[in-house]
Design a protein around this motif. Structure first.
Motif, PDB file in Angstrom:
ATOM      1  N   VAL A 399       0.856  -1.173   0.000  1.00 40.34           N
ATOM      2  CA  VAL A 399       0.000   0.000   0.000  1.00 40.34           C
ATOM      3  C   VAL A 399       0.899   1.232   0.000  1.00 40.34           C
ATOM      4  O   VAL A 399       1.913   1.272   0.709  1.00 40.34           O
ATOM      5  CB  VAL A 399      -0.938   0.005   1.230  1.00 40.34           C
ATOM      6  CG1 VAL A 399      -1.819   1.246   1.218  1.00 40.34           C
ATOM      7  CG2 VAL A 399      -1.782  -1.258   1.246  1.00 40.34           C
ATOM      8  N   GLY A 400       0.529   2.238  -0.773  1.00 40.15           N
ATOM      9  CA  GLY A 400       1.348   3.432  -0.860  1.00 40.15           C
ATOM     10  C   GLY A 400       2.467   3.266  -1.874  1.00 40.15           C
ATOM     11  O   GLY A 400       2.488   2.326  -2.672  1.00 40.15           O
ATOM     12  N   HIS A 401       3.455   4.177  -1.859  1.00 34.69           N
ATOM     13  CA  HIS A 401       4.529   4.167  -2.846  1.00 34.69           C
ATOM     14  C   HIS A 401       5.878   4.263  -2.148  1.00 34.69           C
ATOM     15  O   HIS A 401       6.008   4.892  -1.089  1.00 34.69           O
ATOM     16  CB  HIS A 401       4.368   5.345  -3.825  1.00 34.69           C
ATOM     17  CG  HIS A 401       3.078   5.288  -4.580  1.00 34.69           C
ATOM     18  ND1 HIS A 401       2.908   4.510  -5.696  1.00 34.69           N
ATOM     19  CD2 HIS A 401       1.886   5.913  -4.349  1.00 34.69           C
ATOM     20  CE1 HIS A 401       1.667   4.659  -6.135  1.00 34.69           C
ATOM     21  NE2 HIS A 401       1.026   5.509  -5.340  1.00 34.69           N
ATOM     22  N   GLU A 402       6.902   3.649  -2.761  1.00 35.26           N
ATOM     23  CA  GLU A 402       8.239   3.645  -2.193  1.00 35.26           C
ATOM     24  C   GLU A 402       9.048   4.823  -2.730  1.00 35.26           C
ATOM     25  O   GLU A 402       8.707   5.452  -3.734  1.00 35.26           O
ATOM     26  CB  GLU A 402       8.946   2.327  -2.534  1.00 35.26           C
ATOM     27  CG  GLU A 402       8.248   1.102  -1.953  1.00 35.26           C
ATOM     28  CD  GLU A 402       8.954  -0.184  -2.341  1.00 35.26           C
ATOM     29  OE1 GLU A 402       9.883  -0.109  -3.171  1.00 35.26           O
ATOM     30  OE2 GLU A 402       8.579  -1.246  -1.818  1.00 35.26           O
ATOM     31  N   ALA A 481      -0.562   7.948  -9.982  1.00 38.69           N
ATOM     32  CA  ALA A 481      -1.877   7.962 -10.615  1.00 38.69           C
ATOM     33  C   ALA A 481      -2.988   7.974  -9.584  1.00 38.69           C
ATOM     34  O   ALA A 481      -4.066   8.520  -9.831  1.00 38.69           O
ATOM     35  CB  ALA A 481      -2.018   6.729 -11.520  1.00 38.69           C
ATOM     36  N   ASP A 482      -2.746   7.389  -8.385  1.00 40.28           N
ATOM     37  CA  ASP A 482      -3.785   7.356  -7.357  1.00 40.28           C
ATOM     38  C   ASP A 482      -3.797   8.587  -6.474  1.00 40.28           C
ATOM     39  O   ASP A 482      -4.594   8.691  -5.546  1.00 40.28           O
ATOM     40  CB  ASP A 482      -3.634   6.091  -6.496  1.00 40.28           C
ATOM     41  CG  ASP A 482      -2.229   5.973  -5.885  1.00 40.28           C
ATOM     42  OD1 ASP A 482      -1.485   6.976  -5.896  1.00 40.28           O
ATOM     43  OD2 ASP A 482      -1.884   4.874  -5.410  1.00 40.28           O
ATOM     44  N   GLY A 483      -2.906   9.550  -6.742  1.00 37.30           N
ATOM     45  CA  GLY A 483      -2.879  10.789  -5.980  1.00 37.30           C
ATOM     46  C   GLY A 483      -2.187  10.709  -4.648  1.00 37.30           C
ATOM     47  O   GLY A 483      -2.068  11.725  -3.953  1.00 37.30           O
ATOM     48  N   LEU A 484      -1.708   9.522  -4.250  1.00 33.15           N
ATOM     49  CA  LEU A 484      -1.015   9.401  -2.971  1.00 33.15           C
ATOM     50  C   LEU A 484       0.375  10.023  -3.079  1.00 33.15           C
ATOM     51  O   LEU A 484       0.982  10.047  -4.159  1.00 33.15           O
ATOM     52  CB  LEU A 484      -0.911   7.933  -2.569  1.00 33.15           C
ATOM     53  CG  LEU A 484      -2.241   7.216  -2.274  1.00 33.15           C
ATOM     54  CD1 LEU A 484      -1.984   5.750  -1.973  1.00 33.15           C
ATOM     55  CD2 LEU A 484      -2.961   7.893  -1.113  1.00 33.15           C
TER      56      LEU A 484
END
Length: 922
Positions: A399-402, A481-484
């Motif tokens: 979940v989320g981005h690195e 792309a998911d805005g996170l």
């Protein structure tokens, strides 16, 4: 017309008719005798699973025998025979009344001949002669010259000498033997002999019955040796039974490996892989039991290959399908895959029966999965139950981005200004889910004074063309792309190093004019402050006014000196360039000039040496070479035959070598070469052409070779692509005499390749589709060349691509009423040659499918999860796919898109709301 004339005409007509008939029937006989050995319209009744030595098969209605190699289908009415010291094992297949498949195993001994007749109500083996062992079900019979043996779920051994005697032995169960004298039931305790001449039956009590290993057992092991348990039932009163095990049927120690041990009814031996024969003998009475044969083979463990042990498979969203692969066990018929959430496999929610050595598993939940493979066998017997080694992998949902990871330039890297004249190349790792990156370059680590920045979806950029020598800092940010939020990368630095140093020409120095003796060796000297490889360049200036020049020497040098022969008179210049490891110029010197003057004379012949003898074997080409003449720009060469006639001449040749072809005018004798020097701009009052020098040499041998003759593939041959990929393409040619050194030139529309070989054949593996042209060049061990062969062309055809599937449901434009339905079924017609089908379901106007299924083997798919559907318009996309696994190639058909719609009938009036009592009453 006279009667004699009429009679003569009739005789001629009759003779012509007889000759034509003889020719026709002779052609028919020749065609039948030489017809290709192949099955035509036969029904498959089984499979040959093992060949020992040499075995042959003759198809029905054919006269020629063909060799058998094992793993081949057998057809009804096939005739099969074995040679001496040979054998074969055949598995016959039958379907009983309940639809179950029954397998009957037939073993042929040496010099055995049978004919299969299994298509009628009776399933019979016509036993012509030799030795046959069979384990069959009810209904299988063996016939031999008036004798019919019926199996009663038993194992029977028959031995026949044609025209003399047939012997029947039962090793398990019982069999019924019918002869002219009636029916006889034979058990394991006796052998029945039938005299084929008189029909008299003789029953003989057997001494023993072999139990294990059974005849034709295949014993498997993972080791280099295997323990074999032998057992038998002894009926005779033998005092000292001996077990004999041999690597051939003679049991002769001088010819084979033989083991002997005393045992009453059972024994154990450790044996290596191979074919083994065993029997039990009584040395006191010189008696022996039947000979049994079995084989031992090494098996390969079905060890897991991928995923790697404890591999972590990260994913976002839905879990990906996981491909499981393992080593193929050589003798296994299938595999059992088990998957569990624990290493103890207390529960196995996933169990699959797999025929190949890989499988794609979908819809796995996240977490740790353990999996193991167990090989399954129909015929082979493993020494011990296989030890199954489980392996695990982890499906990790993220979940989320690195943080973005930088790749190049490395942190604190030093870069030459020469390497970044077009800009500094930046690169970082591409991260899933990110749609854009921003690269920033600054002059301080705080990134406050940005020198350049750029945005884009790529994970690379080139910035800062020709940067100044100093330290730079760079960082990359990302947009998801998911805005996170996406953590920015670390900040890295790199240093651009300036160029410095110079090169000084020492001897000759720049601007100096020198008179140096031509064609003497001179050492050029220089000094360089920049380390690296030096490029030495020497030019001849042909026009001093315009500066027109010609490069005559260019060489790479390690060091600060270079010795070179000086050419003819004239004006010359030289320079030095210092190169980096990528052959780019770091720094170069100024230009140094000097002048040469010399006497003008003809050149001296260097090869062939004057007065020497040369041998021309396999080639008519004669090569002449000479030393350079000072001041010469070109040369005149005249070649004369032994009789003084001019064979060839060249009034102006530039260079120091010239080839002449003697051809038909050549031969053994003394030849003359006349050489003259030519200069284009002679000094005032000087001659343009020097005097002529004559040299003589002898030709002692003169032999010409013929060109190679291409044999196969013939010109214009079309080769199927599968044959080319599986077996390769073999080029064959002939040359008389064979020269032993060949170069094959193979070209297509894009590239030409050269292959070297010492034999007149060449096998090419994995040629792609297309048109090819090939030529053979040959030479002998002395380097003498033969003329090139003629060229031939062949074509590797394209792999067949399956046609577009035809969807039968839904029809194009069909509206499907989903009221009361539990699923939605898609069906299509089978496509010839297709192994799998891939389907996808789209909502009309959407680019992403709501359903995608690949690798479907049938022509039907039922969608049970109707929650993903709604009323409206949809598109069904389908394609067929052929997998050529043995060559690693896939061919897919064009996709077919079928529009359809889904609807639900809604009642016109609202239903009556019932009470609790009434709703159950209703």
């Amino acid at each position: 017309m006279k009667s004699s004339t009429k009679s003569s005409i009739r005789n001629i007509l009759v003779s012509v008719l007889l000759l034509s008939s003889s020719a026709f029937f002779g052609w028919v006989f020749w065609s039948e005798l030489n017809r290709t050995v192949e099955n035509v319209g036969g029904v498959v009744v089984g499979e040959i699973v093992e060949i020992r030595g040499q075995a042959q098969r003759r198809y029905n209605q054919q006269s020629r025998w063909g060799s058998l190699n094992g793993s081949e289908e057998v057809y009804n009415l096939d005739a099969i025979r074995t040679s001496s010291n040979s054998g074969a094992v055949i598995v016959l297949k039958n379907i009983d009344e309940s639809g179950n498949e029954l397998l009957d195993e037939i073993s042929l001994g040496p010099d055995t001949y049978i004919i299969l007749d299994l298509s009628g109500k009776t399933r019979n083996i016509n036993f012509v002669g030799g030795n046959i062992s069979a384990s069959g079900s009810n209904g299988l019979t063996v016939s031999a010259e008036g004798t019919l043996v019926t199996f009663n779920q038993g194992s029977v051994n028959l031995n026949r000498k044609e025209g003399e005697q047939t012997s029947v032995t039962v090793t398990e169960g019982e069999a019924t033997v019918k002869t002219r004298e009636g029916s006889t039931v034979v058990g394991t305790d006796a052998v029945l002999h039938i005299n084929e001449t008189s029909g008299v039956e003789t029953r003989e009590q057997v001494a023993l019955t072999a139990k294990t290993p059974k005849s034709n057992d295949l014993l498997l092991t993972y080791n280099e040796q295997r323990q074999v348990d032998f057992s038998w039932e002894l009926f005779a009163d033998w005092q000292k039974p001996i077990l004999e095990v041999s690597s051939n049927s003679s049991f002769n120690e001088s010819e084979a490996q033989v083991f002997r041990m005393e045992a009453a009814s059972q024994a154990r031996l450790t044996l290596p892989p191979g074919l083994w024969y065993w029997r039990v003998v009584d040395t006191l009475r010189d008696e022996s039991g039947p000979i049994n044969v079995f084989s031992i083979d090494m098996e390969r463990k079905a060890n897991p290959i991928s995923p790697a042990e404890n591999l972590v498979i990260p994913f976002r969203g839905d879990a990906p399908a996981v491909s499981l692969q393992w080593n193929r066990a050589w003798f296994a018929d299938s595999y059992t895959l088990e998957m569990s959430r624990t290493a103890s496999f207390a529960e196995t929610p996933v169990i699959r029966e797999v025929s190949g050595s890989s499988i794609l598993i979908e819809n796995l939940s996240s977490g740790t999965w353990w999996w193991r493979i167990t090989p399954e066998y129909q015929r082979g017997i493993l020494e011990n139950p296989p030890t199954v080694t489980p392996r695990s992998f982890v499906l990790e949902q993220r979940v989320g981005h690195e943080r973005i990871t930088l790749v190049n330039p490395a942190d604190n890297a030093t870069i030459s200004a020469l390497d970044v004249r077009e800009g500094v190349p930046f690169r970082w790792e591409n991260q899933e889910g990110l749609v854009s990156y921003r690269l920033k370059v600054a002059s301080s680590r705080s990134m406050s004074d940005v020198l350049a920045e750029t945005d884009g979806p790529e994970n690379w950029k080139t910035l800062l063309p020709a940067p100044e020598p100093e330290t730079y800092y760079w960082q990359v940010e990302g947009v998801a792309a998911d805005g996170l939020p996406v953590p920015a990368s670390d900040i890295r630095s790199f240093i651009v190093r300036p160029l410095s140093g110079s090169v000084e020409l020492v001897d000759p120095s720049p601007g100096e004019t020198r008179e140096i003796e031509p064609y003497s060796s001179h050492t050029f000297l220089w000094r360089s402050e920049v380390p690296g490889t030096a490029r030495f360049q020497l030019d001849r200036i042909s026009d001093e006014d315009t500066g027109e020049r010609t490069r005559i020497i260019e060489s790479l040098v390690n060091g600060e000196s270079f010795t070179a022969p000086l050419p003819g008179e004239g004006l010359y210049s030289w320079r030095i360039q210092i190169l980096d490891k990528n052959s780019r110029t770091l720094v170069q010197s100024t230009e140094g000039a000097f002048t040469l003057r010399s006497e003008f004379s003809p050149p001296v012949l260097s090869s062939p040496k004057p007065g020497s003898s040369v041998s021309l074997i396999g080639s008519s080409a004669l090569t002449l070479s000479w030393n350079p003449a000072p001041g010469a720009d070109a040369y005149r060469v005249v070649l004369k035959a032994p009789d003084g006639t001019v064979i060839s001449r060249d009034d102006r040749t530039v260079g120091l070598i010239r080839d002449f072809t003697l051809g038909s005018s050549g031969g053994i004798g003394s030849y003359t070469v006349e050489l003259s020097s030519i200069r284009d701009n002679p000094p005032a009052g000087a001659s343009k052409v020097s005097s002529t020098a004559s040299y003589r040499f002898n030709v002692s041998d003169f032999v010409q070779y013929s060109a190679a003759v291409l044999q196969s593939p013939a010109n214009g041959t079309a080769i199927p692509a599968l044959n080319a990929l599986r077996n390769g393409i073999t080029l064959n040619w002939n040359q008389d005499p064979p020269l032993g050194r060949y170069t094959v030139e193979l070209s297509n529309d894009r590239v030409t390749r050269l292959y070297q070989t010492t034999e007149p054949t060449l096998t090419l593996d994995a040629l792609e589709e297309g048109n090819y042209r090939w030529v053979v060049k040959s030479r002998d061990s002395f380097g003498q060349e033969a003329p090139d062969s003629e060229s031939a062309r062949f074509t590797v055809s394209e792999l067949p691509t399956p046609s577009r599937p035809v969807v039968t449901s839904p029809a194009s434009g069909e509206d499907i009423d989903m009221t009361g339905r539990r699923n939605l079924v898609f069906t299509w017609q089978p496509v010839d040659g297709a192994d799998f089908y891939d389907i996808a379901l789209y909502v009309e106007g959407s680019g992403s499918p709501i359903l995608r299924k690949t690798g479907i083997t049938g022509t039907r798919y039922a969608l049970n999860n109707l929650r993903i559907l709604d009323v409206g318009n949809f598109i069904l996309s389908i394609r067929a796919r052929s997998e050529y696994e043995d060559v690693g190639v896939t061919r897919s058909s064009p996709r077919l898109r079928v529009p359809f719609s889904l609807s639900v009938n809604i009642a016109d009036t609202a239903p009556t709301i019932l009470t609790d009592e009434l709703q159950y009453a209703e």
